[in-house]
Enzyme design. Structure first.
Site, PDB file in Angstrom:
ATOM      1  N   GLN A 273       2.348  -5.224   2.065  1.00 46.10           N
ATOM      2  CA  GLN A 273       1.332  -5.039   1.018  1.00 46.10           C
ATOM      3  C   GLN A 273       1.775  -4.097  -0.104  1.00 46.10           C
ATOM      4  OE1 GLN A 273      -3.028  -4.553   2.040  1.00 46.10           O
ATOM      5  NE2 GLN A 273      -2.609  -2.527   1.241  1.00 46.10           N
TER       6      GLN A 273
ATOM      7  N   GLU B  31      -2.684  -3.507  -7.817  1.00 56.53           N
ATOM      8  CA  GLU B  31      -2.585  -2.058  -8.027  1.00 56.53           C
ATOM      9  C   GLU B  31      -1.533  -1.700  -9.067  1.00 56.53           C
ATOM     10  OE1 GLU B  31      -2.349   0.151  -4.397  1.00 56.53           O
ATOM     11  OE2 GLU B  31      -4.174  -0.727  -3.597  1.00 56.53           O
TER      12      GLU B  31
ATOM     13  N   LYS C   7      -9.272   7.980   3.046  1.00 57.51           N
ATOM     14  CA  LYS C   7      -9.988   7.249   2.003  1.00 57.51           C
ATOM     15  C   LYS C   7     -11.466   7.615   2.141  1.00 57.51           C
ATOM     16  CE  LYS C   7      -7.156   2.999   1.920  1.00 57.51           C
ATOM     17  NZ  LYS C   7      -6.989   1.670   2.578  1.00 57.51           N
TER      18      LYS C   7
ATOM     19  N   ARG D 234      -8.278   3.075  -3.394  1.00 52.92           N
ATOM     20  CA  ARG D 234      -8.431   1.709  -2.906  1.00 52.92           C
ATOM     21  C   ARG D 234      -7.800   0.758  -3.924  1.00 52.92           C
ATOM     22  NH1 ARG D 234     -11.453   1.636   1.960  1.00 52.92           N
ATOM     23  NH2 ARG D 234     -10.211  -0.275   2.086  1.00 52.92           N
TER      24      ARG D 234
ATOM     25  N   LYS E 151      -1.797   8.868  -2.593  1.00 52.21           N
ATOM     26  CA  LYS E 151      -1.432   7.460  -2.781  1.00 52.21           C
ATOM     27  C   LYS E 151      -2.472   6.806  -3.685  1.00 52.21           C
ATOM     28  CE  LYS E 151      -0.977   3.139  -0.159  1.00 52.21           C
ATOM     29  NZ  LYS E 151      -1.475   2.388   1.007  1.00 52.21           N
TER      30      LYS E 151
HETATM   31  P1  PGA Z   1      -7.355  -1.720   0.126  1.00 53.54           P
HETATM   32  O1  PGA Z   1      -5.869  -1.430   0.574  1.00 53.54           O
HETATM   33  O2  PGA Z   1      -7.830  -0.657  -0.759  1.00 53.54           O
HETATM   34  O3  PGA Z   1      -7.253  -3.076  -0.547  1.00 53.54           O
HETATM   35  O4  PGA Z   1      -8.152  -1.841   1.402  1.00 53.54           O
HETATM   36  C1  PGA Z   1      -5.226  -0.223   0.397  1.00 53.54           C
HETATM   37  C2  PGA Z   1      -4.412   0.100   1.625  1.00 53.54           C
HETATM   38  O5  PGA Z   1      -4.277  -0.740   2.535  1.00 53.54           O
HETATM   39  O6  PGA Z   1      -3.890   1.205   1.736  1.00 53.54           O
HETATM   40 ZN    ZN Z   2      -3.127   0.556   3.913  1.00 51.91          ZN
END
Ligand code: PGA
Ligand code: ZN
Length: 425
Positions: A160, A202, A334, A363, A385
Site C-alpha cells: 500500500q 496520498e 490514528k 488517513r 506518517k
Molecule cells: P487508510 O490507510 O487511511 O486508507 O485506512 C492508511 C494506512 O493503512 O496506514
Molecule cells: Zn496502514
C-alpha cells in the site's frame, strides 16, 4: 467552559463529505477540527456514521452532523474544555456503542479534537506546547510516501505504501529536503521508464510496476540518484496493509495471482529485508494473524521496526497484549481509529511503556486540518506518517511541523534514529 458546539459539512481530499466541528468557549475563544477518513480500515476501529442512500455514494454525513448539533452539543455545554478526558469519557458514554456507530466516529473524533483546540487557544499556547507542557519535545521522524499502492491505487500493486525515512538528517527540515530530492528522482525514473501516470490517493506516484520488487528497486535507485546513501541516510518504510489481501493465513497477491501462506509471506518479506534498505514494515500480516506477527517479530524485530495498524487499531489494551505476546515493536496512532483524543493518547502511552516505536498517522482521506502535526510534537511521539510529498492536505502537515521546528529554535531536537525501536545504527 464550553458554550457552543457546532458541526458543519466540509469535503475531504477524495471529494467526499466529512464532519467539521467548531467549539466556542464562554470566553469567546474557539477551536475547530475536521474528521479524516480511511480506505483500508481495521475491523476493530471506530466506524464513521454515513447517511447511505444515493447522494455522494451514500457517504453524506447529515446524521453525524445532527448528532453534533443536537445530543453532543447539549451534553458538552457547560463542561470544562481543559478537562479533555472527562469530555471524551462523556462522548463515549453518550454514544454507548463499542465502536462509536450510533453517533459516528467522525462526529466524535472531530468534536474531541475541536475541544482540544479550543482549550489550547484559551491557554494562549500553540497546541503542541499546550500538550507538551514543560515536558521534552522532539520534532518527529517523518515517514513519507514515494509510491502509492494497494487500496489507494486500485490494487495496482499489493503493497500500500512505499515510503522513505531520513533518520540521519540533522533536523526535520533537512529530512524534508532529502525527501524532496528522492521524490523528484523517483519521478524522473518513472518518466524515463514511460511509467509516469499521475499520483495515488496520498500523493505518491501511481505504481505502474509489474512487481512489488520493481517498485522497491526503483525506490532504492531514487535514493542513490538523489545523492543519498540507501539504508544509511535514507531508509525504506513499507505499509504492506496485508489485511487488504489476506485472512485465515492465506494471502493472495494481486500482481501475480499467487496465494501465499503465513510462512511464505514471512519468507518473501524476509527476502525483501535482505535485498533492500528497509527500516520499517507496517502490517506485514493480516489483522487476524497473531501467530504470524509473533513469528515475524521474533525473526526480524531486532533489525526492523514492525508497526501494527489494523492489528492494533490505536487501542491501548491491544498494544499491551501485543507487547506481552512479543508481537510487533511499534504502534500507529490514528485518532479517528481510537475515537477520541484521550483514547489515542492512551494507546500511545501504552506503546511507549512497552518500548514500542510510536507513529502518529493521517488517513488516506485528509483535509487541511493539521492537528496530527501538533500531536506528534506535543506527545513526543517520535514519528509522523502523513502520506506523500505532494497534494496540499499532506504538505499542510509537513509545513506545520516546519513552523513548529522554527519556533523551537535552538532547542529543537530531531528524533532521527532514536525514534526507531531497534535503536538504529
Ligand atoms: P487508510 O490507510 O487511511 O486508507 O485506512 C492508511 C494506512 O493503512 O496506514
Ligand atoms: Zn496502514
Amino acid at each position: 467552559t464550553i458554550a457552543q458546539v457546532r458541526g458543519r459539512r466540509v469535503w475531504d481530499s477524495r471529494g467526499r463529505p466529512t464532519v467539521e466541528v467548531e467549539v466556542t468557549l464562554k470566553c469567546g475563544v474557539s477551536g475547530r477540527a475536521i474528521a479524516p477518513a480511511g480506505a483500508s480500515m481495521g475491523t476493530g476501529e471506530a466506524v464513521d456514521l454515513r447517511d447511505g442512500g444515493d447522494a455522494f455514494g451514500g457517504l453524506d454525513v447529515n446524521n453525524a452532523l445532527a448528532g453534533v448539533n443536537g445530543e453532543i452539543a447539549s451534553e458538552l455545554r457547560s463542561m470544562d474544555a481543559y478537562a479533555q478526558s472527562e469530555v471524551d469519557t462523556r462522548l463515549v458514554q453518550l454514544d454507548g456503542t463499542p465502536n462509536r456507530s450510533r453517533l459516528g466516529g467522525n462526529a466524535i473524533v472531530a468534536t474531541s479534537m475541536a475541544v482540544l483546540h479550543a482549550a489550547a487557544a484559551a491557554s494562549g499556547q500553540p497546541l503542541w506546547r499546550y500538550l507538551a507542557g514543560d515536558g521534552p519535545v522532539r520534532t518527529p521522524l517523518p515517514e513519507i510516501q514515494i509510491f502509492g499502492g494497494g487500496a489507494h491505487a486500485a490494487r495496482r500493486v499489493d503493497v500500500q505504501d512505499f515510503m522513505v525515512m531520513c533518520p540521519a538528517a540533522a533536523n526535520f527540515g533537512e529530512a524534508l529536503e532529502w525527501t524532496a530530492e528522492v521524490y523528484r528522482a523517483a519521478g524522473a525514473l518513472m518518466k524515463q521508464a514511460g511509467r509516469l501516470q499521475g499520483v495515488a490517493d496520498e500523493g505518491g506516484y501511481w505504481p505502474a510496476f509489474d512487481t512489488n520488487e520493481e517498485a522497491l528497486e526503483t525506490l532504492t535507485r531514487a535514493i542513490s540518484d538523489a545523492g543519498l546513501r540507501p539504508g544509511k541516510d535514507v531508509g525504506i518504510s513499507l505499509d504492506i496493509a496485508a489485511s487488504e489481501f489476506g485472512c485465515d493465513g492465506r494471502y493472495t497477491l494481486a500482481l501475480d495471482g499467487r496465494t501465499l501462506d503465513t510462512a511464505q509471506m514471512i519468507d518473501m518479506l524476509g527476502r525483501w529485508l535482505d535485498a533492500y534498505p528497509i527500516l520499517s514494515i507496517e502490517d506485514p500480516l493480516a489483522e487476524d494473524d497473531a501467530a504470524g506477527f509473533r513469528q515475524f517479530t521474533e525473526m526480524y524485530g531486532s533489525r526492523c521496526q514492525i508497526i501494527g495498524d489494523d492489528f492494533l487499531v490505536t487501542n491501548a489494551e491491544r498494544v499491551k497484549a501485543a507487547a506481552s505476546a512479543g508481537a510487533l515493536n511499534a504502534v500507529l496512532i490514528k485518532p479517528n481509529q481510537a475515537g477520541t483524543i484521550s483514547e489515542a493518547h492512551a494507546a500511545l502511552t501504552a506503546g511507549k511503556q512497552a518500548g514500542f516505536g510510536t507513529i502518529v498517522s493521517a488517513r488516506s482521506g485528509e483535509t487541511e486540518d493539521v492537528t496530527i502535526a501538533h500531536l506528534a510534537v506535543g506527545w513526543n511521539a517520535g514519528q509522523l506518517k502523513v502520506g506523500s510529498f505532494s497534494r496540499s492536505e499532506r504538505m499542510a502537515k509537513w509545513n506545520e511541523v516546519l513552523r513548529i521546528e522554527e519556533s523551537l529554535g535552538r532547542q529543537a531536537l530531531f528524533s532521527g534514529w532514536t525514534a526507531l525501536p531497534f535503536h538504529g545504527r
